[in-house]
Design an enzyme around this catalytic site. Structure first.
Site, mmCIF file in Angstrom:
data_model
loop_
_atom_site.group_PDB
_atom_site.id
_atom_site.type_symbol
_atom_site.label_atom_id
_atom_site.label_comp_id
_atom_site.label_asym_id
_atom_site.label_seq_id
_atom_site.Cartn_x
_atom_site.Cartn_y
_atom_site.Cartn_z
ATOM 1 N N LYS A 113 53.880 8.953 61.846
ATOM 2 C CA LYS A 113 52.579 8.344 62.125
ATOM 3 C C LYS A 113 51.531 8.769 61.109
ATOM 4 O O LYS A 113 50.700 7.967 60.707
ATOM 5 C CB LYS A 113 52.101 8.704 63.537
ATOM 6 C CG LYS A 113 52.879 7.971 64.615
ATOM 7 C CD LYS A 113 52.201 8.116 65.973
ATOM 8 C CE LYS A 113 53.003 7.422 67.054
ATOM 9 N NZ LYS A 113 52.493 7.655 68.382
ATOM 10 N N LYS A 196 63.112 0.305 65.396
ATOM 11 C CA LYS A 196 62.921 0.216 66.855
ATOM 12 C C LYS A 196 61.811 -0.788 67.176
ATOM 13 O O LYS A 196 60.881 -0.968 66.382
ATOM 14 C CB LYS A 196 62.625 1.594 67.446
ATOM 15 C CG LYS A 196 61.251 2.121 67.170
ATOM 16 C CD LYS A 196 60.928 3.359 68.016
ATOM 17 C CE LYS A 196 59.531 3.842 67.653
ATOM 18 N NZ LYS A 196 59.063 5.000 68.360
ATOM 19 N N LYS A 199 55.080 -0.901 69.308
ATOM 20 C CA LYS A 199 53.735 -1.477 69.395
ATOM 21 C C LYS A 199 53.116 -1.620 68.017
ATOM 22 O O LYS A 199 52.299 -2.483 67.778
ATOM 23 C CB LYS A 199 52.823 -0.545 70.200
ATOM 24 C CG LYS A 199 53.251 -0.348 71.619
ATOM 25 C CD LYS A 199 52.426 0.758 72.295
ATOM 26 C CE LYS A 199 53.307 1.561 73.191
ATOM 27 N NZ LYS A 199 52.673 2.503 74.053
HETATM 28 P P1 TYM Z 1 55.218 5.564 74.368
HETATM 29 O O1 TYM Z 1 53.954 5.210 75.076
HETATM 30 O O2 TYM Z 1 55.289 5.289 72.906
HETATM 31 O O3 TYM Z 1 56.437 4.825 75.031
HETATM 32 C C1 TYM Z 1 56.696 4.855 76.422
HETATM 33 C C2 TYM Z 1 58.184 4.964 76.671
HETATM 34 O O4 TYM Z 1 58.894 3.870 76.063
HETATM 35 C C3 TYM Z 1 59.971 4.380 75.293
HETATM 36 N N1 TYM Z 1 60.200 3.470 74.149
HETATM 37 C C4 TYM Z 1 61.384 2.896 73.852
HETATM 38 N N2 TYM Z 1 62.591 2.967 74.454
HETATM 39 C C5 TYM Z 1 63.589 2.241 73.912
HETATM 40 N N3 TYM Z 1 63.442 1.438 72.831
HETATM 41 C C6 TYM Z 1 62.262 1.333 72.197
HETATM 42 N N4 TYM Z 1 62.135 0.531 71.148
HETATM 43 C C7 TYM Z 1 61.157 2.084 72.696
HETATM 44 N N5 TYM Z 1 59.864 2.206 72.342
HETATM 45 C C8 TYM Z 1 59.286 3.057 73.238
HETATM 46 C C9 TYM Z 1 59.510 5.749 74.843
HETATM 47 O O5 TYM Z 1 60.610 6.558 74.485
HETATM 48 C C10 TYM Z 1 58.783 6.240 76.069
HETATM 49 O O6 TYM Z 1 59.669 6.818 76.991
HETATM 50 N N6 TYM Z 1 54.793 10.499 73.736
HETATM 51 C C11 TYM Z 1 55.089 9.473 74.718
HETATM 52 C C12 TYM Z 1 54.145 9.451 75.901
HETATM 53 C C13 TYM Z 1 54.068 10.716 76.693
HETATM 54 C C14 TYM Z 1 55.069 11.240 77.558
HETATM 55 C C15 TYM Z 1 54.513 12.402 78.145
HETATM 56 C C16 TYM Z 1 56.362 10.821 77.873
HETATM 57 C C17 TYM Z 1 53.001 11.564 76.786
HETATM 58 N N7 TYM Z 1 53.275 12.562 77.657
HETATM 59 C C18 TYM Z 1 55.241 13.167 79.054
HETATM 60 C C19 TYM Z 1 57.077 11.606 78.791
HETATM 61 C C20 TYM Z 1 56.531 12.759 79.365
HETATM 62 C C21 TYM Z 1 54.966 8.129 74.032
HETATM 63 O O7 TYM Z 1 54.266 7.983 73.037
HETATM 64 O O8 TYM Z 1 55.580 7.099 74.660
#
Ligand code: TYM
Length: 331
Positions: A113, A196, A199
């Protein structure tokens, strides 16, 4: 025995995408049955990117509406917004004081990022992001953290920080485990099926969004990148585009990938894409409709989130008190 579940999602776009759903949110819904689940809209994490106040507010509410629409029940699980529970910041700071600069610097998501906008302009908050995420998880003494593959390294760091704290200051945190599926943990972009689905993808054409119209999603699937061959076969190396569509179909229809290969043997990619479009549209349509309905009553959504925060705070404050005590802070 009921397990404690915790996961989070960032409110950083107008809609969640199918990668979010298949990698994580579908498991959130399943895991709320018979477990004690906490699901968090991580708005503080969303502050590490560009901040547009009006848009952020809209997206937090839209996230809540989508989560409820896709099956998160505020009765069965605790649905809340991170900034409503100040303990996340409190334990976040402790985690920053436990983590080493070197290990934080090895986080690949930070590298990716920050590389995009130039490392010098990346925010300090983007660097400390994983320590806040560790706090999110450890506050709730979670057994399992349902996430997609891209979060594996952050979960590992969380485990390391918790173990280090427990060893140095006494048993305080449960060591959590990632709950990451074998199939579906990484859904790929339809246009660039080796990246992948994300967003922040360069082109919206590769991302299937829950809040997109059914027509738009059908069109995206029909124009998905495939290879020059004709055979509908799962082969991630040679046929990443077709394999991704097989994974999506299988996860939503419940049919085995091998059965789908047989079903489409001798048929062309056109027929197969048509079938995938139908499955995706049928699945997402009622979710979108329900989310739009829920968004008509903002105060009801806010009420649900406040009630969730009250429940979350009870658990989170006990963990903060315990960690403060073990650190030698005077309570
Ligand atoms: P975030 O908001 O980017 O994404 C949310 C969840 O979606 C999953 N994900 C995917 N899974 C499969 N294929 C994809 N292409 C794909 N894109 C996104 C992510 O793995 C995630 O599970 N850092 C985290 C948010 C967070 C969090 C936490 C998660 C903050 N605190 C505590 C778990 C526990 C994030 O940016 O997810």
């Amino acid at each position: 025995m009921a397990k404690r579940i915790l996961s989070g999602i960032q409110p950083t776009s107008d809609s969640f995408h199918l990668g979010n759903y298949l990698g994580a949110l579908k498991q959130w819904v399943e895991l709320q049955e018979g477990n004690d689940a906490f699901y968090c809209i991580v708005d503080l994490h969303a502050l590490t990117g560009e901040i547009d106040p009006a848009l952020l507010r809209k997206r937090i509410l839209s996230s809540a509406a989508q989560l409820i629409a896709l099956g998160i029940s505020p009765e069965k699980s605790t649905l809340f917004v991170q900034s409503h529970v100040a303990e996340h910041n409190q334990l976040g700071w402790i985690m920053e004081c436990i983590a080493g600069f070197g290990e934080a610097n090895r986080m690949t998501q930070f590298k990716d990022k920050s590389a995009k906008g130039g490392a010098d302009s990346a925010r300090v908050g983007l660097f400390t992001y994983p320590m806040l995420q560790a706090a999110d998880i450890l506050l709730y003494q979670a057994h399992y953290v349902p996430v997609g593959e891209d979060q594996r390294q952050h979960i590992e760091l969380t485990r390391d920080l918790a173990t280090r704290f427990n060893t140095r200051f006494g048993e305080t945190f449960r060591i959590p485990e990632g709950y990451i599926l074998k199939s579906g943990a990484k859904i790929y972009d339809l246009q660039e099926p080796t990246n992948k689905m994300s967003k922040s993808s360069g082109s919206a054409a590769g991302v299937l969004e829950i809040m997109d119209t059914p027509e738009a999603n059908a069109k995206k699937i029909k124009s998905a990148t495939t290879d020059a061959g004709r055979e509908v076969k799962f082969d991630e190396k040679e046929k990443p585009g077709i394999s991704n569509l097989l994974t999506i179909h299988s996860a939503l229809s419940g049919k085995k990938i091998s059965d789908l290969e047989n079903e489409f043997a001798g048929k062309g990619y056109g027929d197969f894409k048509g079938a995938v479009a139908e499955v995706v549209v049928d699945y997402l349509k009622p979710i979108r409709t329900r989310a739009l309905e829920l968004l008509e009553d903002e105060s009801h959504l806010v009420q649900i989130l406040h009630a969730g925060a009250d429940k979350a705070r009870t658990v989170a404050s006990a963990t903060v008190a315990e960690s403060y005590k073990n650190l030698g802070l005077v309570l």
